[in-house]
Write an enzyme that holds these catalytic residues in place. Sequence first.
Site, mmCIF file in Angstrom:
data_model
loop_
_atom_site.group_PDB
_atom_site.id
_atom_site.type_symbol
_atom_site.label_atom_id
_atom_site.label_comp_id
_atom_site.label_asym_id
_atom_site.label_seq_id
_atom_site.Cartn_x
_atom_site.Cartn_y
_atom_site.Cartn_z
ATOM 1 N N VAL A 185 0.813 -1.220 0.000
ATOM 2 C CA VAL A 185 0.000 0.000 0.000
ATOM 3 C C VAL A 185 0.847 1.270 0.000
ATOM 4 C CG1 VAL A 185 -1.968 -1.092 1.139
ATOM 5 C CG2 VAL A 185 -0.240 0.067 2.535
ATOM 6 N N LYS A 186 2.172 1.126 0.073
ATOM 7 C CA LYS A 186 3.031 2.302 0.106
ATOM 8 C C LYS A 186 3.293 2.816 -1.310
ATOM 9 C CE LYS A 186 3.593 2.442 4.596
ATOM 10 N NZ LYS A 186 3.606 1.113 5.158
#
Length: 373
Positions: A185-186
């Site tokens: 999700v980064k």
Amino acid sequence: MSGNVPFLPYGRQTIDAEDIQTVVDVLRSDWLTTGPAVERFEADICAYTGASYGVAVSSGTAALHAAMFALNIGRGDEVIVTPMTFAASANCVLYQGGTPVFADVDAGTLLLDPAAVEAAITPRTKAIIAVDYAGQPCDWDRFRAIADKHRLALVADGCHALGATYKDRHVGTLADITVFSFHPVKHITTGEGGMAVTNDAALAARMRAFRGHGITTTASQREKSGAWFYEMTELGYNYRITDFQCALGSSQLKKLDGWIEKRNQLAQAYDAALAGSAVRPLTKREDIRHAYHLYVVRTPEREAVFNRLRAQGIGANVHYVPVHLHPYYQNLGYKKGICPLAEAAYEDILTLPLWPGMGVEDVARVISAAVTE
């Protein structure tokens, strides 16, 4: 939720054919771990951020732990941290036998408050860990001044903030050690993975040994020199990352600036759509480039908004439960009430979906569900 509407997560990876081919190429090579792709990824992150040394590891948590080890945090040492973060930002202090001391946040940005940090300093304080919450850099000049005044180490938890800038300086050059995460999700991903960057050669050397059991050389280094001998000089961990993960990271990094721009465009669309509503974005500083890992809002009807979003297939989330309120920390003796602004924010914060694969139509879908007339 209607049957044909796809689920919209709050964040996810973006992988293309170039990324896949880069990984395949490494899988067909001689080195799957501790090889040239790891060193290349470290060099790529350093070139991007301006840091001198990079140490790639298996996760952002491992990078935090390595930082605490390199700074000799131990029993009796206090490290000031923010409560508005993922638990790893404080857990890394416990891993070394130290004591996390929670200081409160600014009510507008939810970033660690420099004044609260200075008030929390005691003779046992050894370091400060400030988190660039949601992708917005902290007031690093103030933290640097506080750290220098009290002779403290300064660590930037930049796991939300790769690609962000503070007064035209990249996150990665603003503290003694900066850590990044490459979770899916980064901003860029290696699957799981992290990195610590620094301008201090000695700190880098300690972290590099720490990720490999405290051994002074890697297998690839011994291969290059034609030597077999190695020594374990300190008690380290196996926090190594693979070459194919790092190859993916280097490929992803080429696209980072475009993805940061897209995140900012989506955030601006949210800002405009939410103007005048009861759903309020966090305050944004004027002297930064926001990386928008998360788009966090505050609303007095958080549960109702969350339920409406989820009912329509929208993956809203909450970031975070203040660390000191988790049962483990409560059992250690931390009390509710020590960080009232963070605790009040927890009651009404909500994370809306934001990632580069979204379009303005997705923002409109979220707004339609979140805001009622």
